[in-house]
Design a protein around this motif. Structure first.
Motif, PDB file in Angstrom:
ATOM      1  N   GLU A 166       5.623  36.455  20.072  1.00 43.97           N
ATOM      2  CA  GLU A 166       4.269  36.732  19.563  1.00 43.97           C
ATOM      3  C   GLU A 166       3.980  38.221  19.497  1.00 43.97           C
ATOM      4  OE1 GLU A 166      -0.334  35.184  20.310  1.00 43.97           O
ATOM      5  OE2 GLU A 166       1.295  34.571  21.640  1.00 43.97           O
TER       6      GLU A 166
ATOM      7  N   PRO B 220      -1.481  42.162  15.937  1.00 48.08           N
ATOM      8  CA  PRO B 220      -2.746  41.424  15.756  1.00 48.08           C
ATOM      9  C   PRO B 220      -3.600  41.960  14.611  1.00 48.08           C
ATOM     10  CG  PRO B 220      -2.360  41.885  18.084  1.00 48.08           C
ATOM     11  CD  PRO B 220      -1.317  42.638  17.322  1.00 48.08           C
TER      12      PRO B 220
ATOM     13  N   PHE C  53      -3.579  39.566  11.648  1.00 45.89           N
ATOM     14  CA  PHE C  53      -4.146  38.222  11.718  1.00 45.89           C
ATOM     15  C   PHE C  53      -5.420  38.122  10.885  1.00 45.89           C
ATOM     16  CE2 PHE C  53      -2.092  37.501  16.111  1.00 45.89           C
ATOM     17  CZ  PHE C  53      -0.928  37.077  15.492  1.00 45.89           C
ATOM     18  N   SER C  54      -5.579  36.954  10.249  1.00 44.75           N
ATOM     19  CA  SER C  54      -6.770  36.709   9.431  1.00 44.75           C
ATOM     20  C   SER C  54      -7.474  35.450   9.915  1.00 44.75           C
ATOM     21  CB  SER C  54      -6.369  36.603   7.956  1.00 44.75           C
ATOM     22  OG  SER C  54      -7.505  36.447   7.141  1.00 44.75           O
TER      23      SER C  54
ATOM     24  N   ALA D 293      -8.038  31.402  10.980  1.00 44.32           N
ATOM     25  CA  ALA D 293      -7.301  30.388  11.733  1.00 44.32           C
ATOM     26  C   ALA D 293      -7.701  28.986  11.272  1.00 44.32           C
ATOM     27  CB  ALA D 293      -7.562  30.548  13.228  1.00 44.32           C
TER      28      ALA D 293
ATOM     29  N   GLN E 283      -2.380  30.423  11.579  1.00 43.84           N
ATOM     30  CA  GLN E 283      -3.168  31.663  11.456  1.00 43.84           C
ATOM     31  C   GLN E 283      -2.640  32.438  10.262  1.00 43.84           C
ATOM     32  OE1 GLN E 283      -4.854  32.984  14.809  1.00 43.84           O
ATOM     33  NE2 GLN E 283      -6.164  34.213  13.496  1.00 43.84           N
TER      34      GLN E 283
ATOM     35  N   CYS F 131      -2.185  35.531   7.680  1.00 42.11           N
ATOM     36  CA  CYS F 131      -2.039  36.971   7.914  1.00 42.11           C
ATOM     37  C   CYS F 131      -2.139  37.706   6.589  1.00 42.11           C
ATOM     38  CB  CYS F 131      -0.692  37.284   8.574  1.00 42.11           C
ATOM     39  SG  CYS F 131      -0.384  36.412  10.116  1.00 42.11           S
TER      40      CYS F 131
END
Length: 380
Positions: free
Chosen positions: A98, A103, A106-107, A109, A162, A164
């Motif tokens: 991960e 991070p 990330f967009s 979820a 999630q 991206c």
């Protein structure tokens, strides 16, 4: 919960029919546009420039205007028939730690649910494999008219997809952080760590709430009731404490400790070590006071030594005088006889100052030196 997307997770030769559900919900106060003069509602109408009339939403399509001015119309059917594998398939490309995914990428979820009971076994297999390995799955998905990279991870026993942004969509941070070399002292770092630990005590993310939405609701209620709108007290300008960073850290730590009285002994020790480190790094001119105390001790010792020597001289001078006056055979009896003779001659002389005793001692020594010792008589 409304389904957002239907498709299949492709895990090697394993296929998992799934549905996606939006995992988040923003709590906004619904606001719309009005005319500020009279409060009249302002609506956005779909107006066709060619026919100069409003058109219904069902007749709306997407278009692209080329650099030379030509327009291409794309219907929903055109977009639905795109030759794109990720349109209905979430293909697992790799498994990575991960920490390898920033991070910042990330967009949105989405919860991943099974489409039927037959998908339960492969769903659980992928979920448990991710948990045991501590990794996440890198995938791609076409969602809401665009393809995006995505990751599959586990949250509360449920698979989460999630989305991206693409790596080239992350702007570089060049020139934003301070470019000059900055030196952070060890005691400043220890104080900052102690402050971090104090602020983190008993922290619960669930207790956070949206203060903006609450304040906005208060303003709306005040307008509806026709009362004065609540205003926040002016906090003033933020203090400029960049120069005295250590004092700012110390004050922040004291304030945090007041809010967390159960601060551990270990943190208090670290704060004390930070203060000690700062004191050691202070200017050299603050050190002379201990040297003056040492000099004072030396002077006091010298004075005591001189006084002891003077006392010894007086005792030495008294011994010959006692031997002359009393003719004693031992030194102890001579000293006692001398003291008795001196007490008889003058009680005041015994209580006189050190200067008078010294003078008397000198006279006694002179007399002893001048007079010849008496010749002892023969016993008859």
């Amino acid at each position: 919960m409304q389904t957002t997307w239907k498709g299949t997770i492709s895990f090697g030769l394993v296929s998992i029919p799934v549905h996606l559900y939006s995992a988040t919900k923003e709590h906004d106060v619904p606001l719309h546009q009005v005319h500020a003069k009279d409060g009249g509602r302002v609506r956005m109408k779909r107006y066709c420039e060619e026919e100069e009339k409003e058109v219904p939403y069902a007749e709306i399509a997407k278009g692209y205007e080329s650099p030379d001015g030509r327009t291409v119309t794309l219907t929903d059917e055109d977009l639905a028939d795109l030759p794109l594998p990720s349109k209905k398939i979430i293909d697992v490309l790799a498994f990575v730690d991960e920490g390898e995914i920033d991070p910042l990428m990330f967009s949105k979820a989405y919860y991943v649910g099974v489409a039927d009971k037959a998908a339960s076994k492969p769903y659980a297999l992928l979920r448990d494999a991710l948990v045991e390995s501590g990794q996440i799955a890198v995938t791609k998905i076409a969602l809401r008219s665009r393809e995006s990279p995505a990751v599959l991870r586990v949250h509360d026993g449920t698979l989460v997809l999630q989305t991206c942004i693409w790596p080239d969509e992350v702007r570089p941070a060049t020139g934003i952080a301070p470019e000059e070399d900055v030196t952070v002292r060890p005691q400043e770092l220890r104080m900052a760590r102690s402050l971090m630990e104090t602020l983190s005590e008993d922290f619960d993310l669930e207790q956070l709430h949206d203060d903006y939405q609450q304040a906005l609701q208060q303003v709306i209620e005040a307008r509806l009731q026709g009362v004065e709108i609540p205003h926040e007290e002016d906090a003033g300008e933020a203090p400029d404490n960049v120069i005295d960073l250590m004092e700012a850290l110390r004050s922040s730590l004291r304030r945090a400790q007041d809010a967390h009285p159960e601060r551990s002994h270990a943190e208090e020790t670290e704060a004390g070590e930070a203060d000690a480190g700062e004191a050691e790094a202070g200017p050299a001119e603050e050190q002379p006071p201990p040297r003056r105390r040492a000099a004072t001790k030396k002077a006091t010792t010298a004075t005591k030594t001189t006084a002891t020597k003077a006392t010894a001289s007086r005792a030495t001078a008294s011994k010959p005088s006692a031997a002359t006056g009393k003719k004693s055979t031992t030194a102890k009896k001579s000293a006692t006889a001398q003291k008795s003779a001196t007490d008889k001659k003058s009680t005041a002389a015994t209580r006189s100052t050190t200067a008078r005793k010294s003078t008397t001692a000198k006279k006694s020594t002179t007399t002893t030196t001048t007079r010849k010792p008496a010749t002892p008589r023969k016993a008859s």
